[in-house]
Design a protein around this motif. Sequence first.
Motif, mmCIF file in Angstrom:
data_model
loop_
_atom_site.group_PDB
_atom_site.id
_atom_site.type_symbol
_atom_site.label_atom_id
_atom_site.label_comp_id
_atom_site.label_asym_id
_atom_site.label_seq_id
_atom_site.Cartn_x
_atom_site.Cartn_y
_atom_site.Cartn_z
ATOM 1 N N GLY A 12 59.892 26.524 43.339
ATOM 2 C CA GLY A 12 60.741 27.533 42.702
ATOM 3 C C GLY A 12 60.395 28.925 43.191
ATOM 4 O O GLY A 12 61.258 29.738 43.497
ATOM 5 N N PHE A 13 59.097 29.211 43.274
ATOM 6 C CA PHE A 13 58.663 30.515 43.782
ATOM 7 C C PHE A 13 59.019 30.675 45.257
ATOM 8 O O PHE A 13 59.355 31.768 45.694
ATOM 9 C CB PHE A 13 57.152 30.689 43.583
ATOM 10 N N LEU A 14 58.980 29.600 46.003
ATOM 11 C CA LEU A 14 59.309 29.638 47.428
ATOM 12 C C LEU A 14 60.741 30.107 47.669
ATOM 13 O O LEU A 14 60.996 30.890 48.581
ATOM 14 C CB LEU A 14 59.111 28.246 48.049
ATOM 15 N N ILE A 15 61.687 29.645 46.844
ATOM 16 C CA ILE A 15 63.093 29.966 47.102
ATOM 17 C C ILE A 15 63.620 31.150 46.311
ATOM 18 O O ILE A 15 64.727 31.607 46.562
ATOM 19 C CB ILE A 15 64.013 28.749 46.842
ATOM 20 N N LEU A 27 70.583 26.254 51.059
ATOM 21 C CA LEU A 27 70.126 25.264 52.030
ATOM 22 C C LEU A 27 69.533 24.097 51.250
ATOM 23 O O LEU A 27 69.453 24.117 50.025
ATOM 24 C CB LEU A 27 69.081 25.876 52.968
ATOM 25 N N ASN A 28 69.077 23.083 51.918
ATOM 26 C CA ASN A 28 68.548 21.902 51.233
ATOM 27 C C ASN A 28 67.191 22.136 50.582
ATOM 28 O O ASN A 28 66.672 21.252 49.916
ATOM 29 C CB ASN A 28 68.498 20.714 52.186
ATOM 30 N N LEU A 29 66.624 23.334 50.745
ATOM 31 C CA LEU A 29 65.406 23.650 50.009
ATOM 32 C C LEU A 29 65.720 23.947 48.536
ATOM 33 O O LEU A 29 64.861 23.805 47.676
ATOM 34 C CB LEU A 29 64.685 24.837 50.658
ATOM 35 N N THR A 30 66.958 24.333 48.237
ATOM 36 C CA THR A 30 67.350 24.580 46.847
ATOM 37 C C THR A 30 67.386 23.279 46.049
ATOM 38 O O THR A 30 66.769 23.198 44.985
ATOM 39 C CB THR A 30 68.701 25.319 46.795
ATOM 40 N N LEU A 54 60.836 13.864 49.862
ATOM 41 C CA LEU A 54 59.994 13.792 51.061
ATOM 42 C C LEU A 54 60.720 13.263 52.294
ATOM 43 O O LEU A 54 60.415 13.678 53.413
ATOM 44 C CB LEU A 54 58.765 12.931 50.780
ATOM 45 N N LEU A 55 61.645 12.329 52.104
ATOM 46 C CA LEU A 55 62.315 11.726 53.255
ATOM 47 C C LEU A 55 63.554 12.490 53.709
ATOM 48 O O LEU A 55 63.955 12.372 54.861
ATOM 49 C CB LEU A 55 62.710 10.276 52.941
ATOM 50 N N THR A 56 64.180 13.255 52.808
ATOM 51 C CA THR A 56 65.432 13.923 53.172
ATOM 52 C C THR A 56 65.398 15.425 52.936
ATOM 53 O O THR A 56 65.554 16.204 53.859
ATOM 54 C CB THR A 56 66.623 13.319 52.393
ATOM 55 N N LEU A 57 65.233 15.827 51.688
ATOM 56 C CA LEU A 57 65.435 17.229 51.339
ATOM 57 C C LEU A 57 64.437 18.182 51.997
ATOM 58 O O LEU A 57 64.826 19.241 52.484
ATOM 59 C CB LEU A 57 65.416 17.400 49.814
ATOM 60 N N LEU A 58 63.156 17.825 52.007
ATOM 61 C CA LEU A 58 62.154 18.700 52.616
ATOM 62 C C LEU A 58 62.350 18.831 54.124
ATOM 63 O O LEU A 58 62.430 19.955 54.638
ATOM 64 C CB LEU A 58 60.742 18.234 52.279
#
Length: 126
Positions: A12-15, A27-30, A54-58
């Motif tokens: 959450g802090f990252l985005i 983006l897919n980090l949201t 881990l397999l898709t969104l990150l």
Amino acid sequence: MHSCIVGAGLLGFLINPPLSLYYMQGLNLTPLHGHTALFGVYGMLGIGLALMALLTLLPLGTMQLLAALRHGYWYARSAEFMQQPIVDTLVWLRVPGDVVFSIGALSLTWFFIRLWLWPKRETVSE
């Protein structure tokens, strides 16, 4: 508890800082932040959420961030970027996590239906 700290806290802090929002919102980090924030809330369903994350969104979110930094935000969300073979592969890698999540959700639903339709009645002995 720990996954809430990672999902809601760290990601959450990252985005959310203004500079990050400029490059990462949408983006897919949201959805990575949103999905991982659910880990602690829904317990065992989090196993499926972890696989999705881990397999898709990150990996996809990281690829989009790098593309946004190199070529611009418009490119990271463009059809040209999203229709690359690696993106298709990452989207298909979400299936195992979706299956695990679905099994967990259906099991929970069946549990509630069973309790509602066929409740166990205890007899009181005197």
